[in-house]
Design a protein around this motif. Structure first.
Motif, PDB file in Angstrom:
ATOM      1  N   ALA A 152       0.834  -1.206   0.000  1.00 55.34           N
ATOM      2  CA  ALA A 152       0.000   0.000   0.000  1.00 55.34           C
ATOM      3  C   ALA A 152       0.871   1.259   0.000  1.00 55.34           C
ATOM      4  O   ALA A 152       0.560   2.237  -0.699  1.00 55.34           O
ATOM      5  CB  ALA A 152      -0.926   0.001   1.215  1.00 55.34           C
ATOM      6  N   ILE A 153       1.944   1.256   0.753  1.00 49.44           N
ATOM      7  CA  ILE A 153       2.865   2.396   0.774  1.00 49.44           C
ATOM      8  C   ILE A 153       3.498   2.575  -0.598  1.00 49.44           C
ATOM      9  O   ILE A 153       3.600   3.694  -1.110  1.00 49.44           O
ATOM     10  CB  ILE A 153       3.946   2.197   1.858  1.00 49.44           C
ATOM     11  N   GLU A 154       3.900   1.470  -1.205  1.00 47.43           N
ATOM     12  CA  GLU A 154       4.503   1.512  -2.539  1.00 47.43           C
ATOM     13  C   GLU A 154       3.549   2.136  -3.554  1.00 47.43           C
ATOM     14  O   GLU A 154       3.935   3.016  -4.326  1.00 47.43           O
ATOM     15  CB  GLU A 154       4.890   0.094  -2.958  1.00 47.43           C
ATOM     16  N   HIS A 155       2.270   1.712  -3.535  1.00 52.22           N
ATOM     17  CA  HIS A 155       1.277   2.274  -4.457  1.00 52.22           C
ATOM     18  C   HIS A 155       1.033   3.752  -4.165  1.00 52.22           C
ATOM     19  O   HIS A 155       0.914   4.561  -5.094  1.00 52.22           O
ATOM     20  CB  HIS A 155      -0.049   1.506  -4.368  1.00 52.22           C
ATOM     21  N   ALA A 156       0.955   4.120  -2.899  1.00 48.45           N
ATOM     22  CA  ALA A 156       0.717   5.520  -2.538  1.00 48.45           C
ATOM     23  C   ALA A 156       1.878   6.397  -2.999  1.00 48.45           C
ATOM     24  O   ALA A 156       1.655   7.501  -3.521  1.00 48.45           O
ATOM     25  CB  ALA A 156       0.514   5.652  -1.029  1.00 48.45           C
ATOM     26  N   LEU A 157       3.094   5.939  -2.820  1.00 48.15           N
ATOM     27  CA  LEU A 157       4.251   6.719  -3.267  1.00 48.15           C
ATOM     28  C   LEU A 157       4.227   6.901  -4.783  1.00 48.15           C
ATOM     29  O   LEU A 157       4.498   7.991  -5.288  1.00 48.15           O
ATOM     30  CB  LEU A 157       5.551   6.044  -2.827  1.00 48.15           C
ATOM     31  N   SER A 158       3.867   5.830  -5.487  1.00 45.57           N
ATOM     32  CA  SER A 158       3.783   5.911  -6.947  1.00 45.57           C
ATOM     33  C   SER A 158       2.720   6.917  -7.377  1.00 45.57           C
ATOM     34  O   SER A 158       2.947   7.733  -8.273  1.00 45.57           O
ATOM     35  CB  SER A 158       3.468   4.532  -7.523  1.00 45.57           C
ATOM     36  N   SER A 159       1.565   6.901  -6.710  1.00 46.34           N
ATOM     37  CA  SER A 159       0.490   7.828  -7.080  1.00 46.34           C
ATOM     38  C   SER A 159       0.854   9.278  -6.739  1.00 46.34           C
ATOM     39  O   SER A 159       0.291  10.202  -7.308  1.00 46.34           O
ATOM     40  CB  SER A 159      -0.818   7.438  -6.403  1.00 46.34           C
ATOM     41  N   LEU A 160       1.803   9.475  -5.831  1.00 49.08           N
ATOM     42  CA  LEU A 160       2.274  10.826  -5.499  1.00 49.08           C
ATOM     43  C   LEU A 160       3.427  11.280  -6.390  1.00 49.08           C
ATOM     44  O   LEU A 160       3.980  12.351  -6.194  1.00 49.08           O
ATOM     45  CB  LEU A 160       2.711  10.886  -4.027  1.00 49.08           C
ATOM     46  N   GLY A 161       3.782  10.431  -7.371  1.00 46.91           N
ATOM     47  CA  GLY A 161       4.814  10.813  -8.321  1.00 46.91           C
ATOM     48  C   GLY A 161       6.206  10.316  -7.980  1.00 46.91           C
ATOM     49  O   GLY A 161       7.165  10.683  -8.644  1.00 46.91           O
ATOM     50  N   PHE A 162       6.338   9.501  -6.975  1.00 46.79           N
ATOM     51  CA  PHE A 162       7.645   8.945  -6.616  1.00 46.79           C
ATOM     52  C   PHE A 162       7.831   7.620  -7.347  1.00 46.79           C
ATOM     53  O   PHE A 162       7.608   6.539  -6.802  1.00 46.79           O
ATOM     54  CB  PHE A 162       7.752   8.755  -5.094  1.00 46.79           C
ATOM     55  N   ASP A 163       8.226   7.731  -8.621  1.00 45.28           N
ATOM     56  CA  ASP A 163       8.409   6.545  -9.445  1.00 45.28           C
ATOM     57  C   ASP A 163       9.722   5.853  -9.097  1.00 45.28           C
ATOM     58  O   ASP A 163      10.657   6.465  -8.584  1.00 45.28           O
ATOM     59  CB  ASP A 163       8.391   6.927 -10.927  1.00 45.28           C
ATOM     60  N   GLY A 164       9.801   4.580  -9.386  1.00 46.08           N
ATOM     61  CA  GLY A 164      11.034   3.833  -9.165  1.00 46.08           C
ATOM     62  C   GLY A 164      11.185   3.295  -7.750  1.00 46.08           C
ATOM     63  O   GLY A 164      12.243   2.792  -7.394  1.00 46.08           O
ATOM     64  N   VAL A 165      10.142   3.397  -6.936  1.00 49.78           N
ATOM     65  CA  VAL A 165      10.185   2.826  -5.583  1.00 49.78           C
ATOM     66  C   VAL A 165       9.579   1.432  -5.665  1.00 49.78           C
ATOM     67  O   VAL A 165       8.448   1.261  -6.089  1.00 49.78           O
ATOM     68  CB  VAL A 165       9.399   3.702  -4.579  1.00 49.78           C
ATOM     69  N   ASN A 166      10.359   0.434  -5.259  1.00 48.97           N
ATOM     70  CA  ASN A 166       9.910  -0.963  -5.361  1.00 48.97           C
ATOM     71  C   ASN A 166      10.230  -1.722  -4.079  1.00 48.97           C
ATOM     72  O   ASN A 166      11.094  -1.320  -3.304  1.00 48.97           O
ATOM     73  CB  ASN A 166      10.623  -1.662  -6.527  1.00 48.97           C
ATOM     74  N   ASP A 167       9.551  -2.824  -3.910  1.00 43.89           N
ATOM     75  CA  ASP A 167       9.827  -3.756  -2.811  1.00 43.89           C
ATOM     76  C   ASP A 167       9.789  -3.087  -1.438  1.00 43.89           C
ATOM     77  O   ASP A 167      10.675  -3.296  -0.600  1.00 43.89           O
ATOM     78  CB  ASP A 167      11.181  -4.451  -3.016  1.00 43.89           C
ATOM     79  N   VAL A 168       8.769  -2.293  -1.186  1.00 41.07           N
ATOM     80  CA  VAL A 168       8.629  -1.607   0.103  1.00 41.07           C
ATOM     81  C   VAL A 168       8.235  -2.631   1.168  1.00 41.07           C
ATOM     82  O   VAL A 168       7.342  -3.440   0.965  1.00 41.07           O
ATOM     83  CB  VAL A 168       7.568  -0.481   0.023  1.00 41.07           C
TER      84      VAL A 168
END
Length: 80
Positions: free
Chosen positions: A20-36
């Motif tokens: 859920a944190i990974e998806h939220a970060l992506s939706s906020l424009g923080f691309d390239g965050v994986n395996d949270v």
């Protein structure tokens, strides 16, 4: 003496909060965050001054209450 315990899920255990944190970060424009992976930190003071005894006491706390050792790992930091 101060103790800090870091508790995290073992590798291979599903982490829905991390996802859920990974998806939220992506939706906020923080691309390239994986395996949270999400965990917890527990801090407390001990009256024990001997580092070896303090570590043994904290390990017992982790095994009995602070961590579910079937699915979680823990690390211990002692200062003081």
């Amino acid at each position: 003496m101060k103790a800090r315990v870091h508790v995290t899920l073992k590798n291979g255990v599903l982490d829905p909060q991390g996802k859920a944190i990974e998806h939220a970060l992506s939706s906020l424009g923080f691309d390239g965050v994986n395996d949270v992976r999400q965990g917890k930190v527990i801090e407390f003071s001990l009256s024990e001054s001997d580092p070896a005894k303090a570590r043994a006491e904290v390990e017992a706390m982790c095994e009995k209450l602070l961590a579910n050792t079937v699915i979680e790992n823990y690390t211990i930091e002692l200062n003081g």
